[in-house]
Design an enzyme around this catalytic site. Structure first.
Site, PDB file in Angstrom:
ATOM      1  N   ASP A   1       0.836  -1.126  -0.117  1.00 13.61           N
ATOM      2  CA  ASP A   1      -0.180   0.075  -0.161  1.00 13.61           C
ATOM      3  C   ASP A   1       0.884   1.301  -0.127  1.00 13.61           C
ATOM      4  O   ASP A   1       2.061   1.297   0.557  1.00 13.61           O
ATOM      5  CB  ASP A   1      -1.006   0.081   1.337  1.00 13.61           C
ATOM      6  CG  ASP A   1      -2.157   1.121   1.002  1.00 13.61           C
ATOM      7  OD1 ASP A   1      -2.255   1.390  -0.129  1.00 13.61           O
ATOM      8  OD2 ASP A   1      -2.491   1.425   2.104  1.00 13.61           O
TER       9      ASP A   1
ATOM     10  N   HIS B   1       3.334   3.505  -8.801  1.00 15.37           N
ATOM     11  CA  HIS B   1       3.274   1.940  -9.055  1.00 15.37           C
ATOM     12  C   HIS B   1       4.632   1.537  -9.937  1.00 15.37           C
ATOM     13  O   HIS B   1       4.990   0.386  -9.579  1.00 15.37           O
ATOM     14  CB  HIS B   1       1.981   1.608 -10.121  1.00 15.37           C
ATOM     15  CG  HIS B   1       0.644   2.146  -9.478  1.00 15.37           C
ATOM     16  ND1 HIS B   1       0.329   1.389  -8.281  1.00 15.37           N
ATOM     17  CD2 HIS B   1      -0.198   2.816  -9.810  1.00 15.37           C
ATOM     18  CE1 HIS B   1      -0.876   1.968  -7.955  1.00 15.37           C
ATOM     19  NE2 HIS B   1      -1.339   2.882  -8.765  1.00 15.37           N
TER      20      HIS B   1
ATOM     21  N   LEU C   1      12.858 -19.085  -3.485  1.00 21.50           N
ATOM     22  CA  LEU C   1      11.479 -18.455  -2.977  1.00 21.50           C
ATOM     23  C   LEU C   1      10.435 -18.665  -4.090  1.00 21.50           C
ATOM     24  O   LEU C   1      10.595 -18.479  -5.147  1.00 21.50           O
ATOM     25  CB  LEU C   1      11.950 -17.070  -2.743  1.00 21.50           C
ATOM     26  CG  LEU C   1      10.702 -16.157  -2.570  1.00 21.50           C
ATOM     27  CD1 LEU C   1      10.110 -16.331  -1.237  1.00 21.50           C
ATOM     28  CD2 LEU C   1      10.924 -14.780  -2.839  1.00 21.50           C
TER      29      LEU C   1
END
Length: 231
Positions: A12, A29, A123
């Site tokens: 956020d 963004h 990962l």
């Protein structure tokens, strides 16, 4: 020392970060995409098994058309720039959500990244895109009900079995939300039943290796009792 195997992050603050700098929301963004690379590489380095990032919710379609259009292009921008880094670092890309609502080119880019990295064993970088937890639970209930109606299984579902109907079957150890908001925002509602929650004021574009380490240190300091008592 307790260490989180599965971490979920509500990324956020991109828009507010950009506004504070006098930039368009799309600039936030773009910087946020760079942060994904930073955080994913560090999470992989320190031994996190799965990192789930809330990239686009089912509610984000309500945003201005220009912003939604840019968000649809962002996966292409990200993977074109960083797929080599993901491969070199043995990171596997997956996604959860209903991808079919996105433009064909966006779907193609994401599926290509999934295919390119599917043999990697480090990962798991899971991108939640057009994802909403209530929708996920509803779809899981519908699928289970259909299995019962078709006599594929008995009506004897356990919590552990129900989790396997979800897009994300794992329980989350640590949930982080950046930028200071104190909400879950329809993210992994079933999976975070016993998660440790950390809300940091750091906006996502400024979230770095140290910020992740700080959250993990807070996680390690907590006494996770899962409803029981401290021994």
């Amino acid at each position: 020392m307790s260490f989180p195997k599965t971490i979920a992050i509500i990324m956020d603050g991109n828009g507010r970060w950009a506004k504070a700098k006098g930039l368009p929301r799309t600039a936030g963004h773009k910087q946020g995409a760079d942060t994904i690379r930073t955080v994913a590489l560090h999470a992989n380095k320190i031994g996190v098994e799965k990192l789930i990032l809330y990239a686009f919710s089912t509610e984000n379609w309500k945003r201005p058309e220009e912003e939604v259009s840019y968000l649809c292009k962002l996966p292409g921008i990200f993977f074109n720039r960083f797929i080599k880094d993901l491969m070199i670092n043995n990171i596997r890309v997956t996604f959860v959500g209903e991808l079919e609502r996105f433009p064909a080119e966006t779907q193609k880019v994401i599926l290509k990244a999934v295919n390119q990295t599917k043999e990697n064993t480090g990962l798991e970088l899971c991108i939640a895109i057009n994802y909403g937890s209530r929708r996920e639970i509803l779809l899981a209930v519908q699928k289970y009900t259909q299995d019962v109606l078709e006599q594929k299984r008995a009506n004897d579902l356990t919590e552990e079995e129900f989790a396997q109907y979800l897009m994300v079957p794992e329980e989350i150890d640590l949930l982080i939300r950046t930028s200071g908001e104190l909400r879950i925002s329809n993210f992994l509602l079933w999976q975070i039943a016993y998660s440790e929650l950390i809300f940091t004021p750091v906006a996502w574009p400024d979230f770095d290796e140290k910020a992740l380490d700080d959250c993990i240190c807070k996680f390690a300091s907590r006494d996770r009792r899962f409803g029981g008592l401290t021994s």
